[in-house]
Design an enzyme around this catalytic site. Structure first.
Site, mmCIF file in Angstrom:
data_model
loop_
_atom_site.group_PDB
_atom_site.id
_atom_site.type_symbol
_atom_site.label_atom_id
_atom_site.label_comp_id
_atom_site.label_asym_id
_atom_site.label_seq_id
_atom_site.Cartn_x
_atom_site.Cartn_y
_atom_site.Cartn_z
ATOM 1 N N LYS A 1 2.725 -3.225 5.658
ATOM 2 C CA LYS A 1 2.777 -3.104 4.198
ATOM 3 C C LYS A 1 4.203 -2.829 3.713
ATOM 4 O O LYS A 1 4.582 -3.258 2.613
ATOM 5 C CB LYS A 1 1.831 -2.010 3.721
ATOM 6 C CG LYS A 1 0.340 -2.363 3.893
ATOM 7 C CD LYS A 1 -0.031 -3.647 3.183
ATOM 8 C CE LYS A 1 -1.526 -3.755 2.901
ATOM 9 N NZ LYS A 1 -1.889 -5.065 2.317
ATOM 10 N N SER B 1 0.846 -1.191 0.000
ATOM 11 C CA SER B 1 0.000 0.000 0.000
ATOM 12 C C SER B 1 0.881 1.240 0.000
ATOM 13 O O SER B 1 2.003 1.214 0.540
ATOM 14 C CB SER B 1 -0.862 0.001 1.263
ATOM 15 O OG SER B 1 -1.461 1.263 1.437
ATOM 16 N N TYR C 1 -0.549 -0.636 9.994
ATOM 17 C CA TYR C 1 -0.780 -1.050 8.608
ATOM 18 C C TYR C 1 0.435 -0.696 7.727
ATOM 19 O O TYR C 1 0.894 -1.509 6.916
ATOM 20 C CB TYR C 1 -2.043 -0.336 8.135
ATOM 21 C CG TYR C 1 -2.532 -0.641 6.756
ATOM 22 C CD1 TYR C 1 -3.171 -1.843 6.465
ATOM 23 C CD2 TYR C 1 -2.407 0.305 5.741
ATOM 24 C CE1 TYR C 1 -3.670 -2.097 5.190
ATOM 25 C CE2 TYR C 1 -2.902 0.066 4.472
ATOM 26 C CZ TYR C 1 -3.531 -1.135 4.196
ATOM 27 O OH TYR C 1 -4.021 -1.360 2.930
HETATM 28 P P1 NAD Z 1 -11.758 -5.757 1.379
HETATM 29 O O1 NAD Z 1 -12.065 -5.635 2.820
HETATM 30 O O2 NAD Z 1 -12.883 -5.623 0.413
HETATM 31 O O3 NAD Z 1 -11.041 -7.140 1.068
HETATM 32 C C1 NAD Z 1 -10.213 -7.813 1.968
HETATM 33 C C2 NAD Z 1 -10.703 -9.241 2.056
HETATM 34 O O4 NAD Z 1 -9.779 -9.979 2.864
HETATM 35 C C3 NAD Z 1 -12.067 -9.348 2.731
HETATM 36 O O5 NAD Z 1 -12.965 -10.005 1.860
HETATM 37 C C4 NAD Z 1 -11.811 -10.132 4.013
HETATM 38 O O6 NAD Z 1 -12.864 -11.002 4.365
HETATM 39 C C5 NAD Z 1 -10.539 -10.885 3.644
HETATM 40 N N1 NAD Z 1 -9.759 -11.278 4.817
HETATM 41 C C6 NAD Z 1 -9.465 -10.519 5.912
HETATM 42 N N2 NAD Z 1 -8.724 -11.202 6.778
HETATM 43 C C7 NAD Z 1 -8.529 -12.437 6.234
HETATM 44 C C8 NAD Z 1 -7.826 -13.596 6.654
HETATM 45 N N3 NAD Z 1 -7.177 -13.626 7.839
HETATM 46 N N4 NAD Z 1 -7.823 -14.688 5.844
HETATM 47 C C9 NAD Z 1 -8.497 -14.669 4.666
HETATM 48 N N5 NAD Z 1 -9.178 -13.592 4.222
HETATM 49 C C10 NAD Z 1 -9.200 -12.498 4.992
HETATM 50 O O7 NAD Z 1 -10.629 -4.676 1.045
HETATM 51 P P2 NAD Z 1 -9.826 -4.328 -0.291
HETATM 52 O O8 NAD Z 1 -9.787 -2.864 -0.393
HETATM 53 O O9 NAD Z 1 -10.307 -5.110 -1.448
HETATM 54 O O10 NAD Z 1 -8.349 -4.785 0.121
HETATM 55 C C11 NAD Z 1 -7.637 -5.829 -0.497
HETATM 56 C C12 NAD Z 1 -6.151 -5.636 -0.227
HETATM 57 O O11 NAD Z 1 -5.695 -4.431 -0.834
HETATM 58 C C13 NAD Z 1 -5.800 -5.512 1.250
HETATM 59 O O12 NAD Z 1 -4.576 -6.172 1.492
HETATM 60 C C14 NAD Z 1 -5.626 -4.029 1.442
HETATM 61 O O13 NAD Z 1 -4.800 -3.720 2.530
HETATM 62 C C15 NAD Z 1 -5.008 -3.654 0.113
HETATM 63 N N6 NAD Z 1 -5.123 -2.241 -0.217
HETATM 64 C C16 NAD Z 1 -6.333 -1.722 -0.596
HETATM 65 C C17 NAD Z 1 -6.403 -0.376 -0.947
HETATM 66 C C18 NAD Z 1 -7.681 0.229 -1.452
HETATM 67 O O14 NAD Z 1 -7.642 1.389 -1.887
HETATM 68 N N7 NAD Z 1 -8.796 -0.489 -1.420
HETATM 69 C C19 NAD Z 1 -5.270 0.430 -0.874
HETATM 70 C C20 NAD Z 1 -4.073 -0.128 -0.477
HETATM 71 C C21 NAD Z 1 -4.014 -1.463 -0.166
#
Ligand code: NAD
Length: 292
Positions: free
Chosen positions: A170, A153, A166
């Protein structure tokens, strides 16, 4: 013909948001997909449920693709091994691992508790490690290369207020990737970092409203899927910011500040201070999240 015909992928946290979009695109390009998700809440609390992973499997199958659900947690070594096993059991091989599962527990550092720190580092950094470790051994055994994407991230690569836990996890993932990418070269396994920006349940109260479409997760997944193709076999050790149809390579820069023969006496503080002062105006600007 799909760009990923015959490949098998494991996507963690694929029950919603980015993971779901990755899984759907990989499947539409011909990959068989293990859709992992424990179905918990955004902050990692709750008992979890099979519904999220099942729903995505259903979407893939209905569209004519192949997928199987896995409800394990990336924080459990046994579960990590089981999700890798699921790929071999159902589809006979493994080619692609997308480490995507994640949670948030945001607080300024002043109010950060050990519990908030530990659970975020556990899910992101240790979870990425456990799944990658389980897959790594099998990919080497399979001896046909592989693709690993780790989700970092800009919070870890650049910084973001209220996310020390976080950001640390990351940034750790990015360091992990840089070393593993080097170790993967002789096995034909590429390892890259994705720093996404997407509207999801994780970001819906952080991002301004009205960006749902422009920052849809589906705008991130094509770059991820391309990194999984044979064409990307030489792309490894890289960090990509991807969001809103933009792809930006995030690289490290160096700036020489002071250099004298190592046989000379060590720098005095006055000398090194003078060198720092002279050079400081030439340093690259410190990146901020809004710079991207
Ligand atoms: P999201 O909450 O929609 O998806 C994350 C998924 O991970 C969820 O469905 C959750 O149930 C699952 N999860 C959580 N803990 C778990 C575990 N221990 N085992 C298995 N599954 C688990 O969020 P997102 O935005 O789609 O995020 C996906 C990834 O992208 C994450 O790693 C997040 O940190 C990263 N990220 C997202 C953004 C953004 O702008 N959305 C930015 C930077 C990083």
């Amino acid at each position: 013909m799909g760009r990923l015909d015959g490949k098998v992928a494991l996507v963690t946290g694929a029950g919603g948001g980015l993971g779901r979009a990755h899984a759907l695109l990989l499947a539409s390009e011909g990959a068989s997909v293990v859709v992992n998700d424990l179905g918990g809440a955004r902050d990692g609390s709750g008992d979890g449920s099979s519904a999220m992973a099942d729903q995505v499997v259903q979407e893939i199958v209905q569209a004519g693709g192949q997928a199987v659900a896995d409800y394990g947690s990336v924080t459990s070594e046994d579960d990590a091994k089981a999700m890798v096993n699921a790929a071999f059991m159902h589809f006979g091989r493994l080619d692609i691992v997308i480490n995507n599962a994640g949670i948030l527990r945001d607080k300024s550092f002043k109010n950060m508790t050990n519990e908030m720190w530990d659970i975020v580092v556990e899910v992101h950094l240790r979870g990425t490690y456990l799944v990658t470790k389980a897959a790594w051994d099998r990919l080497i055994e399979q001896n046909q290369g592989g693709r690993i994407i780790m989700t970092s991230s800009t919070s870890g690569l650049i910084g973001n207020f209220g996310q020390t836990n976080y950001g640390a996890a990351k940034a750790g993932i990015a360091g992990f990737m840089r070393v593993l990418a080097l170790e993967g070269v002789k096995y034909g396994i590429t390892v890259n970092v994705l720093a996404p920006a997407a509207w999801s349940r994780l970001t819906e109260d952080i991002m301004q409203s009205g960006v749902e479409e422009r920052l849809a997760p589906e705008r991130v997944s094509p770059a991820v899927a391309w990194l999984c193709t044979d064409e990307a076999k030489d792309v490894t050790g890289r960090q990509f910011f991807v969001g809103g149809n933009r792809v930006v390579l995030l690289s490290w820069q160096t700036t020489e500040i002071a250099d004298k023969d190592a046989d000379d006496a060590p720098w005095t503080l006055d000398e090194i201070g003078a060198a720092m002062q002279e050079s400081i105006g030439t340093w690259p600007r410190l990146l901020r999240p809004m710079d991207l």
